[in-house]
Scaffold this motif. Structure first.
Motif, PDB file in Angstrom:
ATOM      1  N   LYS A   1       7.276  56.327  32.895  1.00 49.59           N
ATOM      2  CA  LYS A   1       7.151  55.635  34.048  1.00 49.59           C
ATOM      3  C   LYS A   1       6.942  56.795  35.281  1.00 49.59           C
ATOM      4  O   LYS A   1       6.050  56.556  35.960  1.00 49.59           O
ATOM      5  CB  LYS A   1       8.498  54.730  34.656  1.00 49.59           C
ATOM      6  CG  LYS A   1       8.684  53.577  33.590  1.00 49.59           C
ATOM      7  CD  LYS A   1       9.563  52.817  34.219  1.00 49.59           C
ATOM      8  CE  LYS A   1      11.214  53.072  34.091  1.00 49.59           C
ATOM      9  NZ  LYS A   1      11.274  53.181  32.611  1.00 49.59           N
ATOM     10  N   GLY A   2       7.885  57.836  35.151  1.00 47.01           N
ATOM     11  CA  GLY A   2       7.906  58.907  36.019  1.00 47.01           C
ATOM     12  C   GLY A   2       6.300  59.779  35.931  1.00 47.01           C
ATOM     13  O   GLY A   2       5.571  59.928  36.830  1.00 47.01           O
TER      14      GLY A   2
ATOM     15  N   LEU B   1      10.155  64.089  32.224  1.00 48.54           N
ATOM     16  CA  LEU B   1       9.875  62.732  32.771  1.00 48.54           C
ATOM     17  C   LEU B   1       9.840  61.770  31.724  1.00 48.54           C
ATOM     18  O   LEU B   1       9.097  62.032  30.596  1.00 48.54           O
ATOM     19  CB  LEU B   1       8.742  62.994  33.624  1.00 48.54           C
ATOM     20  CG  LEU B   1       8.689  63.674  34.948  1.00 48.54           C
ATOM     21  CD1 LEU B   1       7.429  63.552  35.574  1.00 48.54           C
ATOM     22  CD2 LEU B   1       9.823  63.165  35.696  1.00 48.54           C
ATOM     23  N   CYS B   2      10.037  60.534  31.986  1.00 47.75           N
ATOM     24  CA  CYS B   2       9.727  59.333  30.980  1.00 47.75           C
ATOM     25  C   CYS B   2       8.289  59.164  31.344  1.00 47.75           C
ATOM     26  O   CYS B   2       7.583  59.491  32.306  1.00 47.75           O
ATOM     27  CB  CYS B   2      10.630  58.514  30.961  1.00 47.75           C
ATOM     28  SG  CYS B   2      10.836  57.267  32.618  1.00 47.75           S
TER      29      CYS B   2
ATOM     30  N   GLY C   1      17.287  59.779  38.193  1.00 49.10           N
ATOM     31  CA  GLY C   1      16.917  60.668  39.504  1.00 49.10           C
ATOM     32  C   GLY C   1      16.523  61.814  39.251  1.00 49.10           C
ATOM     33  O   GLY C   1      16.846  63.015  39.804  1.00 49.10           O
ATOM     34  N   CYS C   2      15.249  61.750  38.430  1.00 49.40           N
ATOM     35  CA  CYS C   2      14.553  62.926  38.099  1.00 49.40           C
ATOM     36  C   CYS C   2      13.828  63.646  39.220  1.00 49.40           C
ATOM     37  O   CYS C   2      13.314  63.005  40.014  1.00 49.40           O
ATOM     38  CB  CYS C   2      13.709  62.455  36.890  1.00 49.40           C
ATOM     39  SG  CYS C   2      14.386  62.024  35.480  1.00 49.40           S
TER      40      CYS C   2
ATOM     41  N   PRO D   1      15.531  56.920  30.270  1.00 44.74           N
ATOM     42  CA  PRO D   1      14.784  57.618  28.864  1.00 44.74           C
ATOM     43  C   PRO D   1      15.115  58.877  29.088  1.00 44.74           C
ATOM     44  O   PRO D   1      15.379  59.542  27.810  1.00 44.74           O
ATOM     45  CB  PRO D   1      13.334  57.306  29.002  1.00 44.74           C
ATOM     46  CG  PRO D   1      13.208  56.252  30.229  1.00 44.74           C
ATOM     47  CD  PRO D   1      14.779  56.440  30.971  1.00 44.74           C
ATOM     48  N   VAL D   2      15.301  59.612  30.267  1.00 43.25           N
ATOM     49  CA  VAL D   2      15.650  61.054  30.209  1.00 43.25           C
ATOM     50  C   VAL D   2      16.849  61.568  29.814  1.00 43.25           C
ATOM     51  O   VAL D   2      17.208  62.449  29.120  1.00 43.25           O
ATOM     52  CB  VAL D   2      15.105  61.705  31.722  1.00 43.25           C
ATOM     53  CG1 VAL D   2      15.712  63.211  31.775  1.00 43.25           C
ATOM     54  CG2 VAL D   2      13.412  61.732  31.755  1.00 43.25           C
TER      55      VAL D   2
ATOM     56  N   CYS E   1      11.939  60.943  41.675  1.00 46.32           N
ATOM     57  CA  CYS E   1      11.289  59.976  41.029  1.00 46.32           C
ATOM     58  C   CYS E   1      11.850  58.354  41.566  1.00 46.32           C
ATOM     59  O   CYS E   1      13.203  58.431  42.065  1.00 46.32           O
ATOM     60  CB  CYS E   1      11.601  59.677  39.538  1.00 46.32           C
ATOM     61  SG  CYS E   1      10.992  58.143  38.648  1.00 46.32           S
TER      62      CYS E   1
ATOM     63  N   TYR F   1      12.322  55.398  40.332  1.00 48.30           N
ATOM     64  CA  TYR F   1      12.691  54.356  39.549  1.00 48.30           C
ATOM     65  C   TYR F   1      14.223  54.514  39.357  1.00 48.30           C
ATOM     66  O   TYR F   1      15.015  54.158  40.098  1.00 48.30           O
ATOM     67  CB  TYR F   1      11.894  54.504  38.378  1.00 48.30           C
ATOM     68  CG  TYR F   1      10.362  53.925  38.519  1.00 48.30           C
ATOM     69  CD1 TYR F   1       9.945  52.817  39.277  1.00 48.30           C
ATOM     70  CD2 TYR F   1       9.301  54.815  38.181  1.00 48.30           C
ATOM     71  CE1 TYR F   1       8.532  52.731  39.552  1.00 48.30           C
ATOM     72  CE2 TYR F   1       7.901  54.783  38.336  1.00 48.30           C
ATOM     73  CZ  TYR F   1       7.691  53.703  39.140  1.00 48.30           C
ATOM     74  OH  TYR F   1       6.375  53.468  39.254  1.00 48.30           O
ATOM     75  N   CYS F   2      14.727  54.843  38.181  1.00 47.81           N
ATOM     76  CA  CYS F   2      15.969  54.684  37.649  1.00 47.81           C
ATOM     77  C   CYS F   2      16.889  55.457  38.191  1.00 47.81           C
ATOM     78  O   CYS F   2      16.548  56.597  38.843  1.00 47.81           O
ATOM     79  CB  CYS F   2      15.983  54.475  36.097  1.00 47.81           C
ATOM     80  SG  CYS F   2      16.172  56.053  35.351  1.00 47.81           S
TER      81      CYS F   2
HETATM   82 FE1  SF4 Z   1      12.034  58.197  36.692  1.00 46.64          FE
HETATM   83 FE2  SF4 Z   1      11.816  58.018  34.181  1.00 46.64          FE
HETATM   84 FE3  SF4 Z   1      13.344  59.818  35.173  1.00 46.64          FE
HETATM   85 FE4  SF4 Z   1      14.132  57.358  35.706  1.00 46.64          FE
HETATM   86  S1  SF4 Z   1      14.150  58.743  33.510  1.00 46.64           S
HETATM   87  S2  SF4 Z   1      14.050  58.590  37.117  1.00 46.64           S
HETATM   88  S3  SF4 Z   1      12.253  56.336  35.531  1.00 46.64           S
HETATM   89  S4  SF4 Z   1      11.330  59.828  35.254  1.00 46.64           S
END
Ligand code: SF4
Length: 724
Positions: free
Chosen positions: A53-54, A50-51, A19-20, A184-185, A13, A15-16
């Motif tokens: 966003k992902g 996943l959150c 690191g999903c 979030p994850v 991912c 975004y944050c």
């Molecule tokens: Fe992406 Fe959400 Fe995982 Fe962060 S918590 S890496 S934004 S899926």
């Protein structure tokens, strides 16, 4: 709809810092999206989760907002040019500027969105070939206080634990983090751990009552900036209640007596509760729980780092873990949650203006010499470069005359953001590499370079638990977009450095990065000898086990936590043998004294502005802003404040109001969510002049920085509010 399983790609991912791992499959016959996105069950970071966003990544794929071709500004006109023309112009201008004004007259400002390979090449080019250390990154705004705190305590920038520790702990302390929205994850993992372990206690330390408090057993809504006092008070309490691990402290640490002396200033818990603005009963309940629980993990994030005392805050937390010996063991330790997908990877390659590649130090002549010999570079920067805020001040002052900005939007995201506008509009030569054509920053570019985005570029990122994970391409490059490492290498070649930048694939760059980490670095967690440790040259950051990866092996690289000392063997936890990277192998207690935020509220500016993320947007919304699902959560910028403050200042809920600081203003709708303390307001960081009528909170934020890390104080700017 059918899925084409033959076209499944495992990636990470964008975004944050969690690191999903993300699996992307191409769909056939879909009426909505061409791709479907799922979490990868076997990825250590997210184990299938996943959150939102992902999960919404498929909605963000498309070329509608993309910068597709190189462009140059000439006579007030923007014109599409060939890559060769743009690259020639950059090389010629940088060369002439350095010849005329010296190497420190040029700068790079890069980003935790870059892949490690892009970051490595940028850092090598600037420090080893241009001969300046004026390359800093937006990660300066995010985790540089954690880096500085780690280095002071451990002798090296290292996160000792791993995500699995969240599931093994009996006490999780979340400091300055709305984990539910920003990581979030990890929040999902903590929530699940709490369901399966009824003994798990969660303490949230945050001025705001956020969604993270939903699982809190204790919430301490401390006054913004009082963290050092609180953790000094905790250290004193631990001392009074005989919670010391005597064997560990004696054998493996130094500096306790000074730290305890300072902590003694907060021995009076009643006075401390008043100073921090929390209930005495809750404060003592937290202290008691910390003292009596063996498996404690303290997670901290931007509320700690983004402060004029950020580094001291980090060390005040680490002090408590050193005192109790709770570090390097399952379920224990201080844990810095990074904001960006590759904030950690940038640290590995020396993306900060005061670091060299492979965690080596610019200020260390032995390490400088080693890096220069490895790079076979003609020169190497010998002094620290300018950190983000001072870098843009130097641009405005005319000391920096040419700047290359990559994958970031400083006109929105830096403090005193209108100063950044002025700086860029006065700068002789501005290059911007981005995936988006129109941002608040691209408006100031003399040369615009189209970069590859997520799904198009290939490389690695490193998350908060030191896990190196591949981002893989599954889309064709749009228009003429190219990787950032390629654009830098092309400019380097034009400036006469072709041999050192003859890369054809990111796997070659990764291999060089891995080899540098192992170069003259025989050390490892298990094999370090006393003479090596005494040489002040012992480093955990070592990718020896990944040297010489072939292109197919790089393509197939599984997620691995560094250090990687033998092929495909990552290391989940470090500091397990209690050997730290200071010359004597001991950790340091750092004596820290509480100081209030630099700029205090006043009669003219009576409220304290706090800024941060919301659940469904990322940074300046260039990607998440494309996803309708994400836009429906919170569709517009807002000012959150206490209802009594709204009454006091004549502000009506749901109506527009104007916030002023000494540095700028913004207009947004007011809400009184019930989550704010008196005297504080919160504004999200995401909206820009492109996405709203200039609701850039950065324009208001004071340009005050931590004196050690250079990280700005985003969490405390004096402001006033008036009806619009
Ligand atoms: Fe992406 Fe959400 Fe995982 Fe962060 S918590 S890496 S934004 S899926």
């Amino acid at each position: 709809q059918t899925l084409d399983t033959a076209q499944s790609t495992h990636t990470t991912c964008p975004y944050c810092g969690v690191g999903c791992g993300v699996e992307v499959r191409k769909t056939k016959n879909s009426l909505t999206h061409d791709h479907q996105v799922n979490g990868i069950d076997t990825h250590p970071a997210n184990q299938g989760r996943l959150c939102v966003k992902g999960s919404s990544l498929a909605e963000t794929i498309g070329t509608q907002s993309r910068l597709l071709f190189p462009q140059c500004q000439a006579n007030g006109q923007t014109e599409q040019v060939l890559w060769s023309q743009a690259l020639d112009k950059i090389a010629n201008t940088f060369k002439a500027t350095i010849e005329q004004h010296g190497a420190d007259s040029v700068a790079f400002y890069v980003s935790g969105q870059l892949l490690t390979e892009d970051y490595y090449v940028a850092n090598k080019f600037v420090k080893g070939f241009l001969g300046t250390a004026n390359i800093d990154t937006n990660s300066r705004l995010c985790m540089s206080s954690a880096v500085a705190g780690h280095k002071r305590a451990f002798g090296e920038d290292i996160v000792p634990g791993c995500y699995e520790d969240f599931e093994l702990a009996d006490l999780i302390v979340l400091v300055g983090s709305n984990t539910a929205w920003c990581h979030p994850v990890l929040f999902q993992r903590i929530t699940k751990a709490k369901e399966s372990n009824p003994n798990l206690c969660v303490v949230v330390i945050d001025p705001r009552h956020t969604a993270t408090c939903d699982i809190a057993d204790i919430h301490l809504p401390l006054l913004s900036g009082t963290d050092v006092a609180l953790f000094n008070g905790l250290l004193h309490w631990l001392h009074q209640h005989e919670a010391q691990d005597h064997q560990f402290v004696t054998a493996h640490t130094q500096g306790l007596s000074d730290a305890l002396k300072q902590a003694g200033e907060h021995r009076d818990t009643k006075a401390l509760a008043e100073l921090c603005g929390v209930q005495l009963q809750s404060l003592e309940a937290f202290f008691d729980k910390f003292a009596k629980t063996e498996k404690v993990i303290t997670l901290f994030s931007m509320g700690v780092n983004q402060s004029s005392q950020g580094t001291d805050k980090v060390n005040s937390i680490i002090n408590c873990h050193l005192y109790t010996g709770r570090i390097g063991k399952p379920g224990m330790g201080p844990f810095s949650m990074t904001g960006q997908p590759n904030a950690m990877g940038g640290r590995e390659v020396g993306g900060l203006a005061n670091m060299l590649a492979a965690h080596m130090e610019l200020s260390n002549p032995v390490q400088r010499d080693r890096v220069q010999r490895f790079w076979q570079s003609p020169l190497i920067a010998s002094e620290n470069g300018l950190k983000a805020v001072e870098l843009f001040e130097a641009v405005e002052a005319g000391r920096i005359k040419a700047i290359w900005i990559m994958a970031t939007n400083p006109v929105v995201s830096l403090p005193n953001a209108d100063q950044v506008k002025r700086a860029l509009s006065n700068c002789d030569f501005v290059v911007v590499s981005d995936i988006t054509a129109k941002t608040d920053t691209t408006a100031y570019a003399d040369v615009l370079l189209p970069a590859l985005g997520w799904g198009e570029k290939d490389g690695t990122v490193t998350n908060s638990e030191r896990c190196i994970s591949r981002q893989r391409a599954f889309l064709n490059s749009p228009g003429e977009a190219m990787p950032d490492w390629w654009a830098i290498s092309q400019v380097a070649k034009r400036m006469g450095f072709g041999a050192a930048f003859d890369y054809h694939h990111p796997s070659e760059i990764f291999d060089e990065h891995a080899r540098l980490s192992a170069f003259e670095n025989a050390s490892s967690e298990n094999s370090v000898s006393a003479p090596e440790a005494a040489s002040y040259d012992w480093r955990y950051f070592n990718l020896k086990g990944l040297c010489g990866l072939s292109k197919p092996a790089y393509d197939a690289l599984p997620p691995l936590q560094w250090p990687v000392l033998t092929p495909y063997q990552g290391t989940s936890r470090v500091l397990t043998n209690n050997r730290f990277s200071h010359p004597d192998g001991k950790a340091r207690f750092i004596s820290v004294k509480y100081e209030p935020p630099r700029n205090k509220a006043s009669r003219d500016y009576p409220l304290a502005l706090n800024s941060g993320r919301i659940r469904d947007q990322w940074h300046t919304m260039t990607r998440t802003g494309l996803a309708p699902t994400l836009g429906s959560h919170i569709p517009e910028p807002f000012i959150d404040m206490h209802p009594n403050d709204a009454l006091l200042f004549g502000i009506k809920q749901n109506e527009l109001a104007r916030l002023h600081s000494q540095w700028g203003t913004l207009v947004a709708r007011v809400q009184c969510s019930g989550n704010m303390r008196r005297g504080q307001v919160f504004v999200p960081i995401h909206w820009t002049a492109q996405t709203a009528s200039d609701a850039r909170v950065g324009a208001l934020v004071n340009p005050v920085v931590d004196p050690v890390s250079g990280e700005p104080e985003f969490k405390h700017t004096p402001v006033r509010i008036e009806p619009f």
